[in-house]
Design an enzyme around this catalytic site. Sequence first.
Site, PDB file in Angstrom:
ATOM      1  N   ARG A 187       0.829  -1.209   0.000  1.00  0.00           N
ATOM      2  CA  ARG A 187       0.000   0.000   0.000  1.00  0.00           C
ATOM      3  C   ARG A 187       0.861   1.255   0.000  1.00  0.00           C
ATOM      4  O   ARG A 187       0.520   2.258  -0.628  1.00  0.00           O
ATOM      5  CB  ARG A 187      -0.942  -0.030   1.211  1.00  0.00           C
ATOM      6  CG  ARG A 187      -1.995   1.059   1.172  1.00  0.00           C
ATOM      7  CD  ARG A 187      -3.085   0.836   2.199  1.00  0.00           C
ATOM      8  NE  ARG A 187      -2.590   0.902   3.565  1.00  0.00           N
ATOM      9  CZ  ARG A 187      -3.312   0.598   4.643  1.00  0.00           C
ATOM     10  NH1 ARG A 187      -4.570   0.208   4.519  1.00  0.00           N
ATOM     11  NH2 ARG A 187      -2.801   0.683   5.863  1.00  0.00           N
ATOM     12  N   LYS A 190      -2.611   6.653   1.484  1.00  0.00           N
ATOM     13  CA  LYS A 190      -2.520   7.065   2.892  1.00  0.00           C
ATOM     14  C   LYS A 190      -1.693   8.351   2.943  1.00  0.00           C
ATOM     15  O   LYS A 190      -0.586   8.398   3.495  1.00  0.00           O
ATOM     16  CB  LYS A 190      -1.927   5.931   3.740  1.00  0.00           C
ATOM     17  CG  LYS A 190      -2.622   5.808   5.082  1.00  0.00           C
ATOM     18  CD  LYS A 190      -2.381   4.494   5.720  1.00  0.00           C
ATOM     19  CE  LYS A 190      -2.508   4.540   7.222  1.00  0.00           C
ATOM     20  NZ  LYS A 190      -3.772   5.043   7.745  1.00  0.00           N
TER      21      LYS A 190
END
Length: 351
Positions: free
Chosen positions: A92, A194
């Site tokens: 991620r 993120k």
Amino acid sequence: MTTTEVAVDRPLQDLDWDNLTFSVTPTRSMWLMECDKELVWNEGKLEPFRNLQMSPAAGVLNYGQGAFEGMKAYHTEKNRIVLFRPEENARRLVDSATRLCMPPIPEEKFIEGVEAVVRDNADFVPPFGRGSFYIRPILWGSGPVLGVKPAPWFSFLIYASPVGLYFKGGLRCLNLKVSHDFHRAAPHGTGNAKAIGNYAASLYPLMQAKEEGFDEVIYLKAANEELVEEVGAANIFAVKGNKMVTPRLGGSILPGVTRDSVLTIAAELMDMETEERDVTLEEVLDADEVFCTGTAAVVMPIGKITDKENTKVYCEEQIGPVTRKLYDMLTGIQKEKVEDRFDWLRPVLEI
Ligand code: PLP
Ligand code: COI
């Protein structure tokens, strides 16, 4: 799987293990990697935990060029320290880095750094059943820029801290508010990365909600306000009978590692019907149980949702049976009390 090692012989730190909160306790060391102007990363190494020095023109300070991860290590019932699905966080962060024009951290270096921090700070990992060791990798533009463009070089850091549960008061039914004034993410924005800026933008709605007595905010989809999207720092689920639904990933939702794990546990171990699709606020308000998931949040029951002047109550003290079971199964796997059927644990140390 990596081979486990026997921990260095350091006595456990003298901390108040029974009263851990979600806050920073400085540990012995952190992992630091730097890249040069050719955007080539150095080997990285452990350094004493310390403050950083930065150019006033650093890309992260001026234009918010930064992304982070959140993951945990656990002291298990078998007296090992394990990581939970760290490969997912590594992947991620590569995606977040790409979206924000930063050179990705090679996934094996990410894991090497995380393991090094856990090993060197094993005496800060809460004993079995008393909390967890939160690990925070951050990647940011450290080189100077004045025009709006990517920084000329970057830094990568991993620090960690013993923590308790994210929401004050432990496992309890949360009181949430539906936000009609703010969105978390826009279509084709940075919601699925993120990105540090996503969290800066969430502070104002969060502080307003807290002033009104709520724990957090439920965000609606910017493209269609009839649909729910996420809780401030967690994914949302609704349960009706034997069916469990969660908003599909579509660019504006963070693809949570806990979200994916809970979907797998419900389908494979609890025989539930699971669906990832558009989820309306109306069906959330009509559900039997609603809960949210995240590394920090774990699996938290949502007790009340206030939408404008109406409040729906799901639970006050007694947590719904599906939420309870998912919490027990997930934390059971993480603590090696439940068999790790999906090969999610990565042992780092034996203690
Ligand atoms: N959604 C948001 C916005 C988050 O900040 C988080 C926390 O990381 C999550 C969802 C849950 O993701 P994960 O389960 O990977 O921690
Ligand atoms: C996490 O759950 O790890 C998060 O990153 C959420 C939050 C503390 C920002």
